[in-house]
Design a protein around this motif. Structure first.
Motif, PDB file in Angstrom:
ATOM      1  N   PRO A  24     -18.387  29.272  -9.665  1.00  0.00           N
ATOM      2  CA  PRO A  24     -18.095  30.180 -10.770  1.00  0.00           C
ATOM      3  C   PRO A  24     -19.353  30.618 -11.514  1.00  0.00           C
ATOM      4  O   PRO A  24     -20.355  29.896 -11.566  1.00  0.00           O
ATOM      5  N   VAL A  25     -19.290  31.804 -12.071  1.00  0.00           N
ATOM      6  CA  VAL A  25     -20.283  32.292 -13.020  1.00  0.00           C
ATOM      7  C   VAL A  25     -19.547  32.432 -14.342  1.00  0.00           C
ATOM      8  O   VAL A  25     -18.660  33.272 -14.480  1.00  0.00           O
ATOM      9  N   GLY A  26     -19.888  31.575 -15.293  1.00  0.00           N
ATOM     10  CA  GLY A  26     -19.113  31.530 -16.520  1.00  0.00           C
ATOM     11  C   GLY A  26     -17.834  30.740 -16.321  1.00  0.00           C
ATOM     12  O   GLY A  26     -17.793  29.763 -15.562  1.00  0.00           O
ATOM     13  N   MET A  27     -16.761  31.173 -16.955  1.00  0.00           N
ATOM     14  CA  MET A  27     -15.488  30.464 -16.884  1.00  0.00           C
ATOM     15  C   MET A  27     -14.897  30.570 -15.473  1.00  0.00           C
ATOM     16  O   MET A  27     -14.891  31.647 -14.884  1.00  0.00           O
ATOM     17  N   PRO A  28     -14.401  29.465 -14.910  1.00  0.00           N
ATOM     18  CA  PRO A  28     -13.764  29.544 -13.592  1.00  0.00           C
ATOM     19  C   PRO A  28     -12.556  30.476 -13.609  1.00  0.00           C
ATOM     20  O   PRO A  28     -11.837  30.578 -14.613  1.00  0.00           O
ATOM     21  N   THR A  29     -12.341  31.150 -12.471  1.00  0.00           N
ATOM     22  CA  THR A  29     -11.198  32.051 -12.320  1.00  0.00           C
ATOM     23  C   THR A  29     -10.441  31.671 -11.059  1.00  0.00           C
ATOM     24  O   THR A  29     -10.876  30.805 -10.276  1.00  0.00           O
ATOM     25  N   ALA A  30      -9.338  32.343 -10.804  1.00  0.00           N
ATOM     26  CA  ALA A  30      -8.537  32.076  -9.614  1.00  0.00           C
ATOM     27  C   ALA A  30      -9.341  32.278  -8.338  1.00  0.00           C
ATOM     28  O   ALA A  30      -9.081  31.635  -7.311  1.00  0.00           O
ATOM     29  N   ALA A  31     -10.333  33.170  -8.378  1.00  0.00           N
ATOM     30  CA  ALA A  31     -11.137  33.463  -7.198  1.00  0.00           C
ATOM     31  C   ALA A  31     -12.024  32.292  -6.772  1.00  0.00           C
ATOM     32  O   ALA A  31     -12.536  32.282  -5.646  1.00  0.00           O
ATOM     33  N   ASN A  32     -12.181  31.319  -7.651  1.00  0.00           N
ATOM     34  CA  ASN A  32     -13.018  30.161  -7.327  1.00  0.00           C
ATOM     35  C   ASN A  32     -12.269  29.082  -6.544  1.00  0.00           C
ATOM     36  O   ASN A  32     -12.889  28.090  -6.136  1.00  0.00           O
ATOM     37  N   TRP A  33     -10.973  29.289  -6.324  1.00  0.00           N
ATOM     38  CA  TRP A  33     -10.165  28.252  -5.697  1.00  0.00           C
ATOM     39  C   TRP A  33      -9.429  28.772  -4.465  1.00  0.00           C
ATOM     40  O   TRP A  33      -9.071  29.944  -4.386  1.00  0.00           O
ATOM     41  N   SER A  34      -9.203  27.883  -3.520  1.00  0.00           N
ATOM     42  CA  SER A  34      -8.319  28.178  -2.390  1.00  0.00           C
ATOM     43  C   SER A  34      -7.278  27.071  -2.290  1.00  0.00           C
ATOM     44  O   SER A  34      -7.575  25.901  -2.571  1.00  0.00           O
ATOM     45  N   HIS A  35      -6.070  27.437  -1.916  1.00  0.00           N
ATOM     46  CA  HIS A  35      -4.964  26.499  -1.774  1.00  0.00           C
ATOM     47  C   HIS A  35      -4.728  26.286  -0.284  1.00  0.00           C
ATOM     48  O   HIS A  35      -4.431  27.234   0.440  1.00  0.00           O
ATOM     49  N   THR A  36      -4.861  25.052   0.170  1.00  0.00           N
ATOM     50  CA  THR A  36      -4.757  24.751   1.602  1.00  0.00           C
ATOM     51  C   THR A  36      -3.766  23.614   1.832  1.00  0.00           C
ATOM     52  O   THR A  36      -3.368  22.909   0.899  1.00  0.00           O
ATOM     53  N   THR A  37      -3.366  23.455   3.084  1.00  0.00           N
ATOM     54  CA  THR A  37      -2.516  22.331   3.475  1.00  0.00           C
ATOM     55  C   THR A  37      -3.089  21.704   4.731  1.00  0.00           C
ATOM     56  O   THR A  37      -3.779  22.359   5.528  1.00  0.00           O
ATOM     57  N   GLU A  38      -2.808  20.431   4.908  1.00  0.00           N
ATOM     58  CA  GLU A  38      -3.189  19.745   6.136  1.00  0.00           C
ATOM     59  C   GLU A  38      -2.264  18.548   6.334  1.00  0.00           C
ATOM     60  O   GLU A  38      -1.589  18.095   5.396  1.00  0.00           O
ATOM     61  N   ALA A  39      -2.250  18.026   7.534  1.00  0.00           N
ATOM     62  CA  ALA A  39      -1.453  16.836   7.824  1.00  0.00           C
ATOM     63  C   ALA A  39      -2.064  15.619   7.142  1.00  0.00           C
ATOM     64  O   ALA A  39      -3.264  15.583   6.852  1.00  0.00           O
ATOM     65  N   VAL A  40      -1.242  14.634   6.882  1.00  0.00           N
ATOM     66  CA  VAL A  40      -1.720  13.374   6.298  1.00  0.00           C
ATOM     67  C   VAL A  40      -2.122  12.452   7.438  1.00  0.00           C
ATOM     68  O   VAL A  40      -1.298  12.118   8.299  1.00  0.00           O
ATOM     69  N   ALA A  41      -3.376  12.039   7.450  1.00  0.00           N
ATOM     70  CA  ALA A  41      -3.914  11.234   8.548  1.00  0.00           C
ATOM     71  C   ALA A  41      -3.489   9.781   8.441  1.00  0.00           C
ATOM     72  O   ALA A  41      -3.403   9.218   7.334  1.00  0.00           O
TER      73      ALA A  41
END
Length: 353
Positions: A24-41
């Protein structure tokens, strides 16, 4: 929060995660994050699988997002966002941890984490006792904020009965611990917080002698320190930096101790960090300014936990948490720290009660 003590079928689980997508530059925004999924090992021999119940959201997380040298490496791009939390063992191949055990660890912002034996110490995996404190208290007074406040005050501040202690961020996670500990040790305590409601709570519920509302006007902190610290300031526990630090430096006593814990007023700056303008007061007053990084005291956490758990039990300490529901709310919930919206320790509840 309870879970079955019966080992679950890990193949049926999906791990939802929030990763750092861009710095982020300044306050974090939604663009700074990604939502992912994976199997539980499945755990390897000696390893465990943990289910996240609640996560600690802290101002330090903003610093971990920057690609800059610090006391801990930054979170890498596309890595799960770093966060401490509490949870429960749901699968184990380690004799020290049984299915159903409650634990504290570096979970990250995700629903599950599989830890190898060699990663357990690095992740800070330890059992927690819910007869000593609630899950959210283990993220507050009995967790990292509490440890930060305890060792910052006791080891760096070295309070003596009768001294005047000023605490900024007084209604936050670290500040509430610092102020209550200082009162227990016989000090006069003046808090600084944002808003009349927080100041009233700090005085009436936590027992501070006074609290200054920094939102009350441009001269509120300067005037408040003059009114409530007529004999000067012996210890200042700084969580905010910026102008408030300068105002306090103007009123310190000889041999004062200033503990630098954080500078939340500066974390989202897009310009250079504002350093103290009144630093020569340290010279004039033969005073000391020292930083506190809680990880330096890890081998003594159990001692602080034992002491403060006793204070919680006998009513001399209180532990207030601001709990928000849902992993997906993380990006917006984190911003509460920097907008001053949280009232108490900010906790993200990941699993349902």
């Amino acid at each position: 929060m309870t879970l079955s003590a019966t080992p679950c079928d890990l193949s049926t689980l999906v791990n939802h995660q929030i990763r750092l997508a861009a710095r982020p530059v300044g306050m974090p925004t939604a663009a700074n994050w990604s939502h992912t999924t994976e199997a539980v090992a499945e755990p390897a021999e000696g390893g465990v699988v943990l289910k996240t119940l609640a996560l600690s959201l802290d101002p330090a997380m903003r610093g971990w997002m920057n690609d800059a040298k610090s006391y801990i490496p930054p979170v890498g791009i596309n890595e799960v966002m770093r966060a401490g939390g509490v949870g429960q063992v749901i699968a184990s191949k380690n004799e020290r941890y049984a299915v159903g055990d409650y634990v504290s660890a570096g979970f990250g912002v995700q629903e599950y984490i599989t830890l190898a034996k060699d990663d357990m110490k690095r992740n800070g995996l330890v059992k927690i006792d819910l007869s000593v404190g609630t899950l959210t208290q283990w993220l507050n007074v009995l967790g990292m904020p509490g440890m930060t406040g305890y060792f910052g005050l006791m080891d760096v501040g070295m309070p003596q009965a009768g001294e005047t202690v000023v605490v900024s961020g007084a209604a936050g996670a670290v500040g509430q611990t610092v102020g209550q500990m200082a009162k227990i040790k016989g000090c006069r305590v003046v808090g600084i917080a944002g808003g009349a409601a927080k100041c009233e709570w700090v005085v009436k519920e936590l027992g501070f002698d006074a609290c200054i509302d920094y939102k009350a006007g441009p001269s509120s902190v300067r005037d408040g320190l003059k009114a409530h610290c007529p004999q000067g300031v012996d210890i200042y526990f700084d969580n905010v930096g910026g102008e408030i630090l300068d105002h306090v430096l103007a009123r310190i006593n000889r041999k004062a101790r200033i503990i630098i814990c954080g500078a939340i007023s500066q974390y989202n700056n897009t310009t250079a960090v504002q350093g103290p303008k009144n630093y020569l007061s340290l010279l004039v007053n033969r005073a000391r300014m020292e930083g506190i990084v809680v990880f330096d005291y890890a081998d003594r956490y159990h001692l602080a936990v034992a002491e403060m758990a006793a204070y919680l039990k006998d009513g001399r300490m209180k532990s207030k948490e601001d709990v928000v529901q849902g992993l997906d709310t993380f990006p917006d919930t984190l911003l509460k720290l920097f907008n001053g919206e949280n009232f108490g320790k900010l906790v993200l509840q990941v699993a349902a009660n």
